[in-house]
Design a protein around this motif. Structure first.
Motif, mmCIF file in Angstrom:
data_model
loop_
_atom_site.group_PDB
_atom_site.id
_atom_site.type_symbol
_atom_site.label_atom_id
_atom_site.label_comp_id
_atom_site.label_asym_id
_atom_site.label_seq_id
_atom_site.Cartn_x
_atom_site.Cartn_y
_atom_site.Cartn_z
ATOM 1 N N ARG A 166 0.734 -1.190 0.053
ATOM 2 C CA ARG A 166 0.092 0.043 0.060
ATOM 3 C C ARG A 166 0.869 1.258 -0.030
ATOM 4 O O ARG A 166 0.871 2.144 -0.808
ATOM 5 N N ALA A 167 1.833 1.289 0.867
ATOM 6 C CA ALA A 167 2.759 2.460 1.041
ATOM 7 C C ALA A 167 3.405 2.547 -0.236
ATOM 8 O O ALA A 167 3.660 3.839 -0.905
ATOM 9 N N ASP B 260 0.961 4.055 -2.714
ATOM 10 C CA ASP B 260 0.815 5.481 -2.511
ATOM 11 C C ASP B 260 1.873 6.418 -3.184
ATOM 12 O O ASP B 260 1.527 7.319 -3.772
ATOM 13 N N HIS B 261 3.041 5.872 -2.910
ATOM 14 C CA HIS B 261 4.206 6.874 -3.343
ATOM 15 C C HIS B 261 4.138 6.833 -4.623
ATOM 16 O O HIS B 261 4.498 7.886 -5.267
ATOM 17 N N PRO C 116 2.345 4.843 -7.957
ATOM 18 C CA PRO C 116 0.925 3.900 -8.428
ATOM 19 C C PRO C 116 1.694 3.292 -9.868
ATOM 20 O O PRO C 116 0.962 2.214 -10.133
#
Length: 259
Positions: A232-233, A236-237, A239
């Motif tokens: 996820r991280a 988010d950083h 895509p």
């Protein structure tokens, strides 16, 4: 109970970047590898060095203390049809007790940092052929002298939440030459290469699980949550799901001084 190195073995075999072709070319040129030599890979892991060197040697002895690492190496060798590697359980303390033939070249990767370096280099001096030598190769997390890519900070933040502060396994390659120059193999030459690498999000996650400090055995029942949070991280950083960096590869080749 699975040990950190045992649980990391399948991830190590799959996700650790290979060493650059230039390193293998250096060894082939420096030691005139023509298929007749005997090579020792000490701290071999799953054969990151042993497997590509097999085509250049008569026989390779891959030595590692972790049975799971050796099992991964055996599996990869069978997949690739490589039959001239002996996979031996042992560590740096048993070099002189392995009853090996004279060794033309010993290669050591990142495991060198966990060895009793003074003793192992003295022991290798006993088993190396007269013109034999040692090549130690290590990689840093990013290009020396430059800032790390921003996505590595994302990885470190997730690691810190699950594991506490601290960087993943890594080495500083700058003093390799000094370490070897104090040994009986004191004629040393050093080489550096920058190796661009691109990872997918799955590869970044797998790489973290390949480190003994963040292996499934260390994470335990938090492994799935770690993978989910890191995925996820990272997305988010960025895509796009592609993460680039440059590894600094350092190699030191050590032989006995000329007489």
């Amino acid at each position: 109970m699975s040990t950190p190195f045992a649980s990391a073995a399948p991830y190590y075999a799959r996700y650790r970047p290979p060493y650059p072709r230039e390193f293998h070319t250096l060894l082939a040129d420096r030691f005139a590898l023509d298929g007749s030599q005997t090579v020792l890979d000490l701290g071999a892991g799953p054969g990151t060095l042993a497997l590509p060197l097999a085509s250049l040697a008569d026989h390779v002895y891959a030595v590692d203390p972790e049975p799971a690492m050796l099992a991964e190496g055996i599996r990869l060798a069978e997949e690739r049809g490589i039959r001239n590697i002996s996979w031996l359980r042992g560590d740096d303390a048993c070099v002189t007790r392995l009853c090996l033939p004279r060794i033309d070249l010993c290669v050591i990767g990142g495991a060198f940092r966990r060895m009793d370096r003074g003793r192992v280099l003295a022991d290798l001096d006993e088993v190396l052929a007269p013109r034999g030598g040692v090549a130690v190769v290590e990689s840093s997390l990013h290009r020396a002298g430059g800032p790390p890519p921003a996505w590595l900070a994302v990885v470190e933040e997730v690691r810190a939440r699950f594991l506490g502060p601290g960087r993943p396994d890594g080495v500083d390659p700058d003093d390799l030459g000094d370490l070897l120059a104090k040994s009986p193999l004191s004629r040393v030459e050093t080489h550096l290469w920058d190796q661009p690498v691109r990872h997918t999000v799955d590869e970044v996650i797998g790489l973290q699980l390949s480190f003994s400090s963040s292996s499934p055995a260390v994470l335990g029942d938090r492994t799935a949550a770690f993978e989910t949070e890191l995925r996820r991280a990272l997305l988010d950083h960025d895509p796009r799901g592609t993460y680039a960096r440059t590894l600094r590869i350092a190699a030191a080749v050590a032989t006995r001084p000329r007489r």
